[in-house]
Design an enzyme around this catalytic site. Structure first.
Site, PDB file in Angstrom:
ATOM      1  CE  LYS A  22      30.678  89.070  15.185  1.00 23.01           C
ATOM      2  NZ  LYS A  22      32.060  88.623  15.411  1.00 23.01           N
ATOM      3  CG  ASN A  23      30.716  85.355  16.931  1.00 24.52           C
ATOM      4  OD1 ASN A  23      31.214  86.064  16.048  1.00 24.52           O
ATOM      5  ND2 ASN A  23      30.579  85.770  18.181  1.00 24.52           N
ATOM      6  CB  CYS A 117      42.562  92.261  20.407  1.00 22.23           C
ATOM      7  SG  CYS A 117      40.920  92.132  20.929  1.00 22.23           S
ATOM      8  NE  ARG A 122      39.640  88.098  20.334  1.00 26.45           N
ATOM      9  CZ  ARG A 122      38.552  88.391  19.636  1.00 26.45           C
ATOM     10  NH1 ARG A 122      38.424  89.582  19.090  1.00 26.45           N
ATOM     11  NH2 ARG A 122      37.592  87.513  19.487  1.00 26.45           N
ATOM     12  CG  ASP A 305      30.302  88.667  22.191  1.00 30.64           C
ATOM     13  OD1 ASP A 305      31.367  89.091  22.685  1.00 30.64           O
ATOM     14  OD2 ASP A 305      30.256  87.721  21.395  1.00 30.64           O
ATOM     15  NE  ARG A 397      34.699  92.949  12.787  1.00 27.11           N
ATOM     16  CZ  ARG A 397      34.833  92.636  14.080  1.00 27.11           C
ATOM     17  NH1 ARG A 397      35.089  93.556  14.974  1.00 27.11           N
ATOM     18  NH2 ARG A 397      34.718  91.390  14.477  1.00 27.11           N
TER      19      ARG A 397
HETATM   20  N1  EPU Z   1      42.060  82.420  25.185  1.00 23.56           N
HETATM   21  C1  EPU Z   1      43.335  82.001  25.485  1.00 23.56           C
HETATM   22  N2  EPU Z   1      43.998  81.239  24.550  1.00 23.56           N
HETATM   23  C2  EPU Z   1      43.450  80.891  23.368  1.00 23.56           C
HETATM   24  C3  EPU Z   1      42.139  81.332  23.065  1.00 23.56           C
HETATM   25  C4  EPU Z   1      41.469  82.100  24.004  1.00 23.56           C
HETATM   26  O1  EPU Z   1      43.860  82.284  26.554  1.00 23.56           O
HETATM   27  O2  EPU Z   1      44.115  80.191  22.583  1.00 23.56           O
HETATM   28  C5  EPU Z   1      41.314  83.231  26.183  1.00 23.56           C
HETATM   29  C6  EPU Z   1      40.977  84.632  25.635  1.00 23.56           C
HETATM   30  O3  EPU Z   1      42.037  85.535  25.852  1.00 23.56           O
HETATM   31  C7  EPU Z   1      39.733  84.979  26.420  1.00 23.56           C
HETATM   32  C8  EPU Z   1      39.040  83.618  26.621  1.00 23.56           C
HETATM   33  O4  EPU Z   1      40.045  82.630  26.395  1.00 23.56           O
HETATM   34  O5  EPU Z   1      40.068  85.482  27.664  1.00 23.56           O
HETATM   35  C9  EPU Z   1      37.880  83.336  25.676  1.00 23.56           C
HETATM   36  O6  EPU Z   1      38.261  83.549  24.329  1.00 23.56           O
HETATM   37  P1  EPU Z   1      37.582  82.775  23.112  1.00 23.56           P
HETATM   38  O7  EPU Z   1      38.643  82.006  22.424  1.00 23.56           O
HETATM   39  O8  EPU Z   1      36.373  82.043  23.605  1.00 23.56           O
HETATM   40  O9  EPU Z   1      37.141  83.959  22.180  1.00 23.56           O
HETATM   41  P2  EPU Z   1      37.171  84.011  20.614  1.00 23.56           P
HETATM   42  O10 EPU Z   1      36.880  82.668  20.062  1.00 23.56           O
HETATM   43  O11 EPU Z   1      38.395  84.701  20.146  1.00 23.56           O
HETATM   44  C10 EPU Z   1      34.630  84.414  20.292  1.00 23.56           C
HETATM   45  C11 EPU Z   1      33.780  85.475  19.644  1.00 23.56           C
HETATM   46  C12 EPU Z   1      33.796  86.739  20.490  1.00 23.56           C
HETATM   47  C13 EPU Z   1      33.318  86.403  21.893  1.00 23.56           C
HETATM   48  C14 EPU Z   1      34.146  85.251  22.495  1.00 23.56           C
HETATM   49  C15 EPU Z   1      33.623  84.773  23.829  1.00 23.56           C
HETATM   50  C16 EPU Z   1      34.028  84.913  17.330  1.00 23.56           C
HETATM   51  C17 EPU Z   1      34.517  85.285  16.005  1.00 23.56           C
HETATM   52  N3  EPU Z   1      34.290  85.745  18.330  1.00 23.56           N
HETATM   53  O12 EPU Z   1      35.945  84.944  20.327  1.00 23.56           O
HETATM   54  O13 EPU Z   1      32.865  87.608  19.890  1.00 23.56           O
HETATM   55  O14 EPU Z   1      33.451  87.532  22.717  1.00 23.56           O
HETATM   56  O15 EPU Z   1      34.129  84.129  21.591  1.00 23.56           O
HETATM   57  O16 EPU Z   1      32.293  84.348  23.723  1.00 23.56           O
HETATM   58  O17 EPU Z   1      33.356  83.889  17.491  1.00 23.56           O
HETATM   59  C18 EPU Z   1      31.977  89.625  19.173  1.00 23.56           C
HETATM   60  O18 EPU Z   1      31.199  88.977  18.456  1.00 23.56           O
HETATM   61  O19 EPU Z   1      31.852  90.855  19.384  1.00 23.56           O
HETATM   62  C19 EPU Z   1      33.089  88.941  19.812  1.00 23.56           C
HETATM   63  C20 EPU Z   1      34.150  89.572  20.293  1.00 23.56           C
END
Ligand code: EPU
Length: 427
Positions: A22-23, A117, A122, A305, A397
């Site tokens: 998915k990701n 969220c 997020r 996850d 999802r």
């Molecule tokens: N963060 C910031 N600023 C940013 C972006 C992130 O402070 O601009 C912080 C977040 O608040 C969090 C940490 O950095 O504490 C990590 O967030 P990340 O950006 O890595 O998460 P994401 O890209 O929004 C993806 C997956 C999530 C998974 C996380 C961590 C997708 C679509 N989602 O989210 O997957 O938990 O990486 O591995 O790729 C799921 O599949 O159930 C899911 C939530």
């Protein structure tokens, strides 16, 4: 609306095919915009986040042809809009990848701000920091985030936090920027490498994905290609937990055992037997479950996850486990549901202390989010008696055909439509 009705207490035994990640899919689909041509994408999981991404592409003007359930041909030659509609962008958090891809190709992109969220805040400050380093500006109006640039040129970004989304968005924006971009302190998840491989197949020049520094030499244009998405690490890990929690014996096909290592190591430590093959993995458990200490971390650490699934498993371990959430501020909301099943869990901030119990009892359960929902399903499969899991829309999802796949493993699970009047009474 639907719920799952699950009669648990049976070991799950047999074979399961794991779908595409998915990701990776939710980043690779927007990335096809950068081709300005035809891409054939294989091994797409059949889940609602993928359907929403395809619908967004189609609304922007891409031509989409379904070749099979998991293969789509996407022609982005004639995209003529850079604004993702509010309704579609809010359906899926990962719609922010359209910002990087549209900015990269057209110098402008607009999506709705990722909504509130249930894992905690997020923010997308790191995504915007990367776009700014490449020469873009951003503004937020009426909940819409707009990024634009007269000219994108390579830049140097040191991320303040390791972010999957910001790393991928920066890659999307940088591949067509003039000059060299260096991204430091980046995420290293398998889907980062998958996106880099896809971009390189389209003619990009991306190096270092999978390490903590990515270097991108901008190219003038990209072209279409054929690409097969990697298997889903978390879907695979979820079926491993299904075997572990039900004392079952499951062989997973279409997996990359190397990607599973952080999960495999913990499940072995908990008392499971795991055998690895080229693109398959067999997991079984006969003895008791041993308690664990685990902390979620960016790859190659233990993936966040999988945290709700492991917590569900450890409710049945013989002893005290400690699970620390290292990524999200609020990822233990589902614990109350497990407590209703008789689990003994105390949460203090980011730490859950789990005293193992000898059995979980059936209960009405809620899927509070995607992975928590999967954890409820696994807990219900272990509980002797009939449980119901509500709000399954979250689960669908991210898990393709979860009911059918579990049925093939011998689970007594079915989807039941909730009549509309029952839903409105319950709200
Ligand atoms: N963060 C910031 N600023 C940013 C972006 C992130 O402070 O601009 C912080 C977040 O608040 C969090 C940490 O950095 O504490 C990590 O967030 P990340 O950006 O890595 O998460 P994401 O890209 O929004 C993806 C997956 C999530 C998974 C996380 C961590 C997708 C679509 N989602 O989210 O997957 O938990 O990486 O591995 O790729 C799921 O599949 O159930 C899911 C939530």
């Amino acid at each position: 609306m639907e719920k799952y009705v699950i009669r648990g207490g049976k070991p799950l035994v047999g074979d399961v095919n794991i779908g595409g990640a998915k990701n990776a899919a939710v980043a690779i689909l927007p990335a096809t915009i950068l081709a300005g041509g035809k891409c054939l994408i294989e091994n797409l999981p059949c889940i609602s986040d993928v359907m929403a991404s395809l619908q967004i592409l189609s609304e922007l003007g891409a031509n989409i042809r379904m070749v099979s359930r998991s293969t789509y041909e996407i022609d982005t030659t004639h995209i003529d809009s850079t604004e993702v509609s509010n309704e579609l962008s809010r359906q899926m958090r990962a719609s922010y990848y359209f910002l990087g891809a549209l900015l990269g190709r057209f110098g402008s992109g607009q999506v709705a701000m990722p909504g509130g969220c249930n894992l905690g805040p997020r923010p997308i400050d790191q995504h915007l920091k990367a776009f700014t380093a490449l020469g873009a500006q951003d503004s937020v109006e009426y909940g819409q985030i707009h990024v634009r640039a007269e000219h994108l040129s390579g830049g140097h970004v040191f991320f303040d936090t390791v972010s999957v989304g910001a790393t991928m968005n920066a890659m999307l924006a940088a591949v067509l920027a003039e000059g060299t971009t260096v991204l430091e302190n980046v995420a290293r998840e398998p889907h980062i490498v998958d996106l880099a491989n896809f971009l390189n197949m389209m003619g990009a020049d991306v190096h270092g994905a999978g390490t903590d520094v990515i270097k991108i030499h901008g190219v003038k244009s990209l072209h279409g290609c054929n690409y097969s998405i990697i298997p889903d690490q978390i879907e695979a890990g979820s079926y491993m937990v299904a075997a572990a929690i039900t004392k079952g014996d499951i062989t997973l096909h279409n997996v990359i055992p190397k990607h599973m290592e952080p999960i495999t190591a913990k499940l072995r430590a908990a008392g499971c037997t795991v055998e690895e093959f080229d693109d398959a993995l067999r997991i079984s458990r006969t003895g008791e479950l041993r308690p664990l200490k685990l902390k979620t971390m960016p790859h190659p650490g233990f993936p966040t996850d999988m945290q709700p699934l492991m917590t569900a498993l450890l409710t049945l371990a013989n002893g005290t486990s400690i699970v620390t959430e290292g990524i999200w501020e609020n990822r233990f909301r589902y614990v109350d549901e497990l407590i209703r099943m008789g689990a003994n869990i105390q949460v203090d901030g980011q730490v859950a202390v789990i005293e193992g119990v000898s059995a979980l009892h059936p209960a009405p359960l809620r899927a509070t989010d995607l992975r928590a929902g999967a954890a409820m399903v696994m807990a219900a499969l272990a509980a002797d008696g009939t449980s119901e899991v509500d709000e399954t829309i979250h689960i669908e999802r991210g898990y393709e055909n979860i009911v059918e796949k579990l049925q093939l493993l011998g689970a007594d699970i079915r989807r039941v439509e909730i009549p509309a009047n029952a839903v409105s009474r319950a709200m």
